[in-house]
Design an enzyme around this catalytic site. Structure first.
Site, PDB file in Angstrom:
ATOM      1  N   CYS A  80       0.842  -1.197   0.000  1.00  0.00           N
ATOM      2  CA  CYS A  80       0.000   0.000   0.000  1.00  0.00           C
ATOM      3  C   CYS A  80       0.884   1.257   0.000  1.00  0.00           C
ATOM      4  O   CYS A  80       1.504   1.568  -1.003  1.00  0.00           O
ATOM      5  CB  CYS A  80      -0.972  -0.019   1.164  1.00  0.00           C
ATOM      6  SG  CYS A  80      -2.293   1.222   1.021  1.00  0.00           S
ATOM      7  N   HIS A 191      -3.810  -5.010   0.178  1.00  0.00           N
ATOM      8  CA  HIS A 191      -3.275  -5.437   1.476  1.00  0.00           C
ATOM      9  C   HIS A 191      -3.307  -6.966   1.549  1.00  0.00           C
ATOM     10  O   HIS A 191      -4.344  -7.545   1.880  1.00  0.00           O
ATOM     11  CB  HIS A 191      -4.103  -4.846   2.616  1.00  0.00           C
ATOM     12  CG  HIS A 191      -3.851  -3.403   2.859  1.00  0.00           C
ATOM     13  ND1 HIS A 191      -2.908  -2.946   3.755  1.00  0.00           N
ATOM     14  CD2 HIS A 191      -4.405  -2.299   2.305  1.00  0.00           C
ATOM     15  CE1 HIS A 191      -2.900  -1.622   3.755  1.00  0.00           C
ATOM     16  NE2 HIS A 191      -3.791  -1.207   2.881  1.00  0.00           N
ATOM     17  N   GLU A 193      -2.080  -8.844   3.760  1.00  0.00           N
ATOM     18  CA  GLU A 193      -2.316  -9.260   5.146  1.00  0.00           C
ATOM     19  C   GLU A 193      -3.781  -9.195   5.532  1.00  0.00           C
ATOM     20  O   GLU A 193      -4.188  -9.741   6.562  1.00  0.00           O
ATOM     21  CB  GLU A 193      -1.471  -8.412   6.102  1.00  0.00           C
ATOM     22  CG  GLU A 193      -1.980  -6.998   6.361  1.00  0.00           C
ATOM     23  CD  GLU A 193      -1.649  -5.985   5.280  1.00  0.00           C
ATOM     24  OE1 GLU A 193      -1.811  -4.778   5.529  1.00  0.00           O
ATOM     25  OE2 GLU A 193      -1.235  -6.399   4.182  1.00  0.00           O
ATOM     26  N   ASP A 242     -21.862  -5.844  18.144  1.00  0.00           N
ATOM     27  CA  ASP A 242     -22.017  -4.793  19.142  1.00  0.00           C
ATOM     28  C   ASP A 242     -21.494  -5.338  20.464  1.00  0.00           C
ATOM     29  O   ASP A 242     -22.031  -6.304  21.005  1.00  0.00           O
ATOM     30  CB  ASP A 242     -23.488  -4.394  19.287  1.00  0.00           C
ATOM     31  CG  ASP A 242     -24.012  -3.693  18.043  1.00  0.00           C
ATOM     32  OD1 ASP A 242     -23.194  -3.147  17.282  1.00  0.00           O
ATOM     33  OD2 ASP A 242     -25.237  -3.698  17.832  1.00  0.00           O
ATOM     34  N   GLY A 342     -16.002   5.631  21.147  1.00  0.00           N
ATOM     35  CA  GLY A 342     -15.056   6.451  21.894  1.00  0.00           C
ATOM     36  C   GLY A 342     -13.937   7.059  21.078  1.00  0.00           C
ATOM     37  O   GLY A 342     -12.928   7.485  21.640  1.00  0.00           O
ATOM     38  N   ASP A 414     -26.849   7.217  12.517  1.00  0.00           N
ATOM     39  CA  ASP A 414     -28.017   6.600  13.160  1.00  0.00           C
ATOM     40  C   ASP A 414     -29.240   7.481  12.938  1.00  0.00           C
ATOM     41  O   ASP A 414     -29.620   8.267  13.813  1.00  0.00           O
ATOM     42  CB  ASP A 414     -27.771   6.420  14.658  1.00  0.00           C
ATOM     43  CG  ASP A 414     -26.617   5.489  14.962  1.00  0.00           C
ATOM     44  OD1 ASP A 414     -26.411   4.546  14.182  1.00  0.00           O
ATOM     45  OD2 ASP A 414     -25.918   5.707  15.968  1.00  0.00           O
ATOM     46  N   ASN A 484     -26.985   3.185   9.270  1.00  0.00           N
ATOM     47  CA  ASN A 484     -27.916   2.394  10.072  1.00  0.00           C
ATOM     48  C   ASN A 484     -29.329   2.928   9.921  1.00  0.00           C
ATOM     49  O   ASN A 484     -29.568   3.947   9.282  1.00  0.00           O
ATOM     50  CB  ASN A 484     -27.499   2.460  11.543  1.00  0.00           C
ATOM     51  CG  ASN A 484     -26.051   2.067  11.741  1.00  0.00           C
ATOM     52  OD1 ASN A 484     -25.677   0.927  11.513  1.00  0.00           O
ATOM     53  ND2 ASN A 484     -25.227   3.025  12.160  1.00  0.00           N
TER      54      ASN A 484
END
Length: 564
Positions: A80, A191, A193, A242, A342, A414, A484
Site C-alpha cells: 500500500c 493489502h 495481510e 455490538d 469512543g 443513526d 444504520n
C-alpha cells in the site's frame, strides 16, 4: 537471512506481523537507521497519506537508509503506502516527493461514475503467466484494496513506468498497476495481510522466493490493457458485533431491537470459548467476541465490524478493553477490521488530554484498519454548518484522515424517521421527503417522512438530516458511510432502500447498508435496487438464522459479484 519489517509510525502494521507469524517466519523491526544494514529481506507495510509517510520516514531518519537499502539489491516488499512511495510523487500532496524509482505520479481515481476510495475486494491480473514471476498473485483470487490514489497502467503514454507493472486491476473503467516488480523490488497496492488465504499466499510466495535468492525474470514487453465491460470489484458482506461491558466487567456481544441494549435485553453469543485477556485496567473475559470474529472469518465474511456501544468507563487509552479485543481478533482474522466507540478527544482522570488521533492510533497499532465515528461526526457537521461551511481542521474526522488517509475513517449514521403531513409540510427538509409507495409495508403507505440524525446511541435527536450529515462527513474527510436505521434495526423487515438510495445519491464515497436484514434475499435486493457497496448484519448471523455462505450463494445466483 534476516527478515525485517519497517514501521513508519502511521498505519496498521500489526496485521502484517500477525500474518508472518502465522506463516511461521521470524522477523525483527527496523528501529533505527543502522538496522537496515542488518536486514537481508525488508517489508514496508502500512496505510495512510502519502505526505505523512514521507514526513514520518524523514523525521525518524529512515528515508535515505530505506532508499539505499533498495538500491543495494536486497529484496524489498512495499505494501500500500510502502508501494506508493516508490513513485515520483502523488497528487494527494504534489509538493512531496517520493523515492522516484518509478517515474510516475499517483493520481486520484475519477469519482464521477464510482465511489472513491476504491474500498473492497477486487481481482489482480498478472502481466506474465510465468509461475516464478507471479509472486503468488492469481487472477482467480480476490484481494482487499483500500485507496484513493492509483498508478495508471499506460504502456503507450508512460512506457518506462509500465515496465514496472506486475499485475493490473480494473476499477470502474480505470486500469491501474495493482502490483509492481523489477529486480529486487516488489510492491502491492492491495493489502495481502487483509486478503485472507489469497493474501497469505502472496506473502509466503514472496518470502520463500527471497529466501531462496531467486531473481524474477526480466519483464516482457508491455502492451495496453483496455477496460473490460465489467470489473472484478465485489460487493462486501460484513458481520457486525455490538460489544459492551456488563457489570462484572466482561465484554459480551449483544443485540437488541431498535437500539435497545439495556441490561435486561442482553444475550451473549452461544459460544463456549472463554479466553481471559489481561488489559491495562483488569482481566476481562473476551472470549466470546474474539471467538465469534474468528467464526465469521472462517465463514467467509469480507469484513468485520466491532462496535463498543456503551463507550468506555474510564479514559480510552488507560482502560481500553476494546484494544485487547482487537489485538486478539487480529491474530485470528485476516480480513479488514473496523472499530468504533469512543473515537474522540478525551481527558484522562489525571487531566492529560488525549486526541482522537491518539485513540485511533492505538487501535491501528493493534490491528484495526478503520475506525468508526458516530456522535462526534454529528457535532462536527453541526459546527461546520454553523460556520458557513468553513473547516477548522479540529474534528476527529479531519485529524485522523490527515494522518491515516480518508479510507481509515468511517462515519456511522443513526437516523430515524420523522413523519410529516405530505400535503402541508413546507419545512427545510422538503427536498428530502420520502413518500410511502403502494408496495411499501402497510404501515408506510400514504405517509411521508424525512430522516433525522441522532447521537448517543439513538437516544437524542439533532437538527441535522441524514443527507446533511452524509455530505458533511465527506467534506470533512470521511472515506465511508455506515448507514444504520433506528426504525429497521432488529425488525427483520429488510434494509431501508429509501434511506440508502437517498444517501447513495448524495455522496461519492462508499456506503454500507445496515439494519433490518432478516433473509438472504434482503441482501440481494439491497444490492440490486440501491447499488450499495456493502451490506452489514448482526443478529441474524449471531443466531445463525442466515449464514454468510448462504448470502453469498444467493447473491452469486442473482448475478452479483461476490468474493468466493
Amino acid at each position: 537471512m534476516a527478515l525485517f519489517l519497517l514501521d513508519h509510525g502511521a498505519g496498521n502494521v500489526q496485521s502484517l506481523a500477525n500474518s508472518i507469524k502465522k506463516l511461521g517466519y521470524d522477523f525483527s523491526w527496523i528501529s533505527s537507521p543502522e538496522d537496515f544494514h542488518k536486514a537481508s529481506i525488508l517489508v514496508f507495510p502500512g496505510q495512510g497519506a502519502f505526505h505523512t509517510a514521507i514526513e514520518c520516514l524523514t523525521e525518524r531518519g529512515l528515508l535515505e537508509p530505506l532508499y539505499n537499502y533498495i538500491q543495494s539489491g536486497k529484496p524489498y516488499f512495499g505494501i500500500c503506502i510502502g508501494m506508493q512511495i516508490l513513485f515520483a510523487s502523488s497528487a494527494e500532496s504534489p509538493s512531496t516527493l517520493g523515492l522516484g524509482l518509478i517515474p510516475c505520479q499517483m493520481e486520484r481515481f475519477d469519482d464521477t461514475t464510482k465511489p472513491v476510495p476504491h474500498m473492497g475486494w477486487n481481482t489482480a491480473e498478472p502481466i506474465d503467466s510465468n509461475t516464478l514471476s507471479s509472486e503468488g498473485v492469481s487472477s482467480s483470487d480476490h484481494y482487499y484494496f483500500v485507496h484513493s490514489y492509483r498508478a495508471k497502467y499506460d504502456p503507450e503514454g508512460n512506457p518506462e513506468a509500465a515496465m514496472w507493472a506486475h499485475s493490473t486491476t480494473q476499477y470502474g473503467q480505470e486500469v491501474f498497476m495493482s502490483t509492481v516488480q523489477k529486480g529486487n523490488v516488489f510492491g502491492a497496492q492491495f493489502h495481502p495481510e487483509k486478503s485472507s488465504v489469497a493474501g497469505l499466499t502472496v506473502i509466503d510466495a514472496w518470502i520463500k522466493q527471497s529466501l531462496a535468492g531467486r531473481t524474477p525474470a526480466e519483464p516482457s514487453a508491455r502492451i495496453p490493457r483496455l477496460p473490460k465491460s465489467q470489473h472484478g470489484f465485489t460487493r462486501r458482506i460484513i458481520a457486525c458485533m455490538d460489544v459492551r461491558a456488563n457489570d462484572e466487567g466482561d465484554l459480551i456481544v449483544t443485540k437488541g431491537d431498535q437500539y435497545d441494549v439495556r441490561e435486561k435485553s442482553l444475550t451473549s453469543t452461544p459460544l463456549s470459548s472463554t479466553t481471559a485477556i489481561k488489559t491495562a485496567g483488569a482481566v476481562r473475559n473476551l472470549g466470546k467476541p474474539v471467538a465469534l470474529a474468528a467464526r465469521y472469518f472462517e465463514s467467509g465474511a469480507d469484513e468485520l465490524c466491532l462496535l463498543n456501544i456503551t463507550s468506555f468507563r474510564q479514559s480510552p487509552l488507560q482502560d481500553q478493553p476494546m484494544l485487547a479485543v482487537v489485538r486478539a481478533a487480529a491474530e485470528r482474522v485476516f480480513v479488514p477490521l473496523t472499530i468504533g466507540g469512543g473515537i474522540k478527544d478525551t481527558v484522562d482522570p489525571d487531566g492529560t488530554k488525549r486526541s482522537a488521533v491518539e485513540v485511533a492510533g492505538a487501535y491501528f497499532r493493534v490491528g484495526a484498519d478503520k475506525v468508526s465515528i458516530g456522535s462526534e461526526a454529528v457535532y462536527a457537521v453541526e459546527k461546520v454548518r454553523a460556520a458557513g461551511g468553513i473547516l477548522d481542521g479540529s474534528s476527529a474526522i479531519e485529524t485522523i484522515s490527515k494522518v491515516y488517509g480518508s479510507q481509515a475513517v468511517v462515519v456511522s449514521i443513526d437516523p430515524k424517521r420523522v413523519y410529516v403531513d405530505p400535503a402541508t409540510y413546507d419545512g427545510p427538509y422538503k427536498d428530502e421527503l420520502v413518500h410511502g409507495r403502494p408496495d411499501s409495508p402497510e404501515s408506510e403507505r400514504g405517509k411521508a417522512w424525512w430522516y433525522q440524525c441522532t447521537v448517543s446511541g439513538g437516544r437524542e435527536t439533532r437538527p441535522v438530516s441524514v443527507v446533511q450529515l452524509a455530505q458533511g462527513a465527506q467534506i470533512l474527510g470521511a472515506g465511508e458511510i455506515l448507514l444504520n436505521s433506528i426504525d429497521r434495526d432488529g425488525t427483520g423487515l429488510g434494509f431501508d432502500h429509501d434511506l440508502i438510495g437517498l444517501v447513495k445519491r448524495a455522496v461519492t464515497i462508499p456506503v454500507v447498508a445496515s439494519s433490518g436484514a432478516g433473509t438472504k434475499e434482503h441482501f440481494v435486493s439491497v444490492f440490486v435496487e440501491t447499488g450499495v457497496e456493502a451490506a452489514l448484519a448482526a443478529g441474524i448471523f449471531h443466531r445463525e438464522e442466515v449464514g454468510i455462505h448462504e448470502v453469498k450463494l444467493a447473491s452469486r445466483l442473482a448475478g452479483i459479484n461476490v468474493r468466493s
